[in-house]
Scaffold this motif. Sequence first.
Motif, PDB file in Angstrom:
ATOM      1  N   VAL A   1       0.864  -1.174   0.000  1.00  0.00           N
ATOM      2  CA  VAL A   1       0.000   0.000   0.000  1.00  0.00           C
ATOM      3  C   VAL A   1       0.903   1.226   0.000  1.00  0.00           C
ATOM      4  CG1 VAL A   1      -1.865   1.223   1.164  1.00  0.00           C
ATOM      5  CG2 VAL A   1      -1.743  -1.278   1.290  1.00  0.00           C
ATOM      6  N   VAL A   2       0.740   2.074  -0.985  1.00  0.00           N
ATOM      7  CA  VAL A   2       1.606   3.241  -1.170  1.00  0.00           C
ATOM      8  C   VAL A   2       0.766   4.504  -1.103  1.00  0.00           C
ATOM      9  CG1 VAL A   2       3.233   4.400  -2.716  1.00  0.00           C
ATOM     10  CG2 VAL A   2       3.103   1.916  -2.689  1.00  0.00           C
ATOM     11  N   ARG A   3       1.284   5.499  -0.420  1.00  0.00           N
ATOM     12  CA  ARG A   3       0.644   6.815  -0.405  1.00  0.00           C
ATOM     13  C   ARG A   3       1.690   7.863  -0.757  1.00  0.00           C
ATOM     14  NH1 ARG A   3      -4.302   6.735  -1.224  1.00  0.00           N
ATOM     15  NH2 ARG A   3      -4.507   8.824  -0.326  1.00  0.00           N
TER      16      ARG A   3
ATOM     17  N   LEU B   1       7.627  -6.080  -7.903  1.00  0.00           N
ATOM     18  CA  LEU B   1       6.527  -5.136  -7.729  1.00  0.00           C
ATOM     19  C   LEU B   1       5.621  -5.224  -8.953  1.00  0.00           C
ATOM     20  CD1 LEU B   1       5.549  -2.935  -5.783  1.00  0.00           C
ATOM     21  CD2 LEU B   1       7.087  -1.345  -6.944  1.00  0.00           C
ATOM     22  N   VAL B   2       4.324  -5.479  -8.725  1.00  0.00           N
ATOM     23  CA  VAL B   2       3.413  -5.818  -9.818  1.00  0.00           C
ATOM     24  C   VAL B   2       2.199  -4.895  -9.837  1.00  0.00           C
ATOM     25  CG1 VAL B   2       2.021  -7.661 -10.850  1.00  0.00           C
ATOM     26  CG2 VAL B   2       4.103  -8.237  -9.572  1.00  0.00           C
TER      27      VAL B   2
ATOM     28  N   THR C   1       1.023   6.821 -16.242  1.00  0.00           N
ATOM     29  CA  THR C   1       1.981   7.905 -15.991  1.00  0.00           C
ATOM     30  C   THR C   1       3.206   7.412 -15.229  1.00  0.00           C
ATOM     31  OG1 THR C   1       1.022   8.551 -13.855  1.00  0.00           O
ATOM     32  CG2 THR C   1       0.063   9.524 -15.852  1.00  0.00           C
ATOM     33  N   GLY C   2       3.028   6.363 -14.430  1.00  0.00           N
ATOM     34  CA  GLY C   2       4.134   5.833 -13.636  1.00  0.00           C
ATOM     35  C   GLY C   2       4.269   6.467 -12.269  1.00  0.00           C
ATOM     36  N   ALA C   3       3.386   7.404 -11.910  1.00  0.00           N
ATOM     37  CA  ALA C   3       3.535   8.128 -10.647  1.00  0.00           C
ATOM     38  C   ALA C   3       3.399   7.205  -9.435  1.00  0.00           C
ATOM     39  CB  ALA C   3       2.507   9.253 -10.567  1.00  0.00           C
ATOM     40  N   THR C   4       2.385   6.334  -9.450  1.00  0.00           N
ATOM     41  CA  THR C   4       2.195   5.425  -8.316  1.00  0.00           C
ATOM     42  C   THR C   4       3.343   4.435  -8.212  1.00  0.00           C
ATOM     43  OG1 THR C   4      -0.213   5.603  -8.490  1.00  0.00           O
ATOM     44  CG2 THR C   4       0.660   3.704  -7.291  1.00  0.00           C
ATOM     45  N   MET C   5       3.755   3.883  -9.345  1.00  0.00           N
ATOM     46  CA  MET C   5       4.852   2.921  -9.339  1.00  0.00           C
ATOM     47  C   MET C   5       6.151   3.582  -8.889  1.00  0.00           C
ATOM     48  SD  MET C   5       5.569  -0.281  -9.827  1.00  0.00           S
ATOM     49  CE  MET C   5       4.388  -1.069 -10.939  1.00  0.00           C
TER      50      MET C   5
ATOM     51  N   VAL D   1       5.130   4.063 -23.163  1.00  0.00           N
ATOM     52  CA  VAL D   1       6.553   4.121 -23.496  1.00  0.00           C
ATOM     53  C   VAL D   1       7.284   5.060 -22.543  1.00  0.00           C
ATOM     54  CG1 VAL D   1       8.219   4.821 -25.255  1.00  0.00           C
ATOM     55  CG2 VAL D   1       6.179   3.529 -25.917  1.00  0.00           C
ATOM     56  N   ASP D   2       6.696   6.216 -22.270  1.00  0.00           N
ATOM     57  CA  ASP D   2       7.351   7.197 -21.397  1.00  0.00           C
ATOM     58  C   ASP D   2       7.579   6.633 -19.996  1.00  0.00           C
ATOM     59  OD1 ASP D   2       7.441   9.027 -23.421  1.00  0.00           O
ATOM     60  OD2 ASP D   2       5.738  10.222 -22.720  1.00  0.00           O
ATOM     61  N   ALA D   3       6.561   5.973 -19.444  1.00  0.00           N
ATOM     62  CA  ALA D   3       6.698   5.416 -18.092  1.00  0.00           C
ATOM     63  C   ALA D   3       7.753   4.321 -18.061  1.00  0.00           C
ATOM     64  CB  ALA D   3       5.354   4.881 -17.609  1.00  0.00           C
ATOM     65  N   ALA D   4       7.769   3.472 -19.081  1.00  0.00           N
ATOM     66  CA  ALA D   4       8.754   2.386 -19.128  1.00  0.00           C
ATOM     67  C   ALA D   4      10.171   2.943 -19.197  1.00  0.00           C
ATOM     68  CB  ALA D   4       8.476   1.484 -20.323  1.00  0.00           C
ATOM     69  N   GLU D   5      10.363   3.969 -20.007  1.00  0.00           N
ATOM     70  CA  GLU D   5      11.701   4.556 -20.141  1.00  0.00           C
ATOM     71  C   GLU D   5      12.142   5.241 -18.852  1.00  0.00           C
ATOM     72  OE1 GLU D   5      11.442   7.079 -23.546  1.00  0.00           O
ATOM     73  OE2 GLU D   5      11.697   5.415 -24.981  1.00  0.00           O
ATOM     74  N   HIS D   6      11.183   5.775 -18.111  1.00  0.00           N
ATOM     75  CA  HIS D   6      11.512   6.452 -16.855  1.00  0.00           C
ATOM     76  C   HIS D   6      11.764   5.457 -15.726  1.00  0.00           C
ATOM     77  CE1 HIS D   6      11.541   9.521 -13.752  1.00  0.00           C
ATOM     78  NE2 HIS D   6      10.622   8.841 -13.090  1.00  0.00           N
ATOM     79  N   LEU D   7      10.926   4.420 -15.638  1.00  0.00           N
ATOM     80  CA  LEU D   7      11.013   3.485 -14.520  1.00  0.00           C
ATOM     81  C   LEU D   7      12.104   2.434 -14.692  1.00  0.00           C
ATOM     82  CD1 LEU D   7       7.195   2.897 -13.954  1.00  0.00           C
ATOM     83  CD2 LEU D   7       8.750   4.020 -12.347  1.00  0.00           C
ATOM     84  N   GLY D   8      12.368   2.035 -15.923  1.00  0.00           N
ATOM     85  CA  GLY D   8      13.333   0.969 -16.171  1.00  0.00           C
ATOM     86  C   GLY D   8      14.668   1.165 -15.473  1.00  0.00           C
TER      87      GLY D   8
END
Length: 216
Positions: free
Chosen positions: A56-58, A130-131, A137-141, A165-172
């Motif tokens: 659980v993330v806040r 983490l699934v 947007t990737g903000a929660t992840m 694509v943007d989220a993958a490039e940022h999170l990877g």
Amino acid sequence: MARPFKDRNEAGQALVPGVRRALASDMPLILGLPRGGVPVAWELARSLSAELDVLVVRKLGVPFHPELAMGAIASGGARVLNDDVLLAAGITPDALEKVEQRERDELARREALFREGRPPLDVRGREVVLVDDGVATGATMEAAVMALRSLDPVRLLIAVPVSSVDAAEHLGPEVDAFTCLSRPDFFGSVGQWYETFDQTSSDDVRRLLADASERP
């Protein structure tokens, strides 16, 4: 256009080969982001004979710009702050405490709702996957990754069926491995990549966690 997944269960099953290749150990901890990430994580944990839990993330949002994260808190006592954002936004200790207390209250409420008295599984020294059911947007992840790092996992992986694509490039680059089955150029929303995308209820989350906890 990539073929949509039938549902979250099929998506979780489809992730198994890629996650198996990315793992460095045979005893990973699978963490689903509630609520939609939990059915995906349940399938992954079942196929890998791995432990399952929720994270659980806040996000701690800047008071006058809530979408901008000045930090994050998560299950297990994880807490991380972005000092650059705190400084640039002029956040006082009192303002930070007020936001953090509100989010801690909500985190505690959700943990009690999902866990039914079970304590969080220990992340320290574990290989953690983490699934979620998808990343827009990737903000929660990103908040989840920030928080988990403070709990000292030995390796941290992300596994999602679909991502922009943007989220993958940022999170990877933020994790040790990023497993994603589809990165469409025209993303839209997570739901459009599923034939069935019913809302995952709190009862569903409780049922899946209880089932996983009873596995030998």
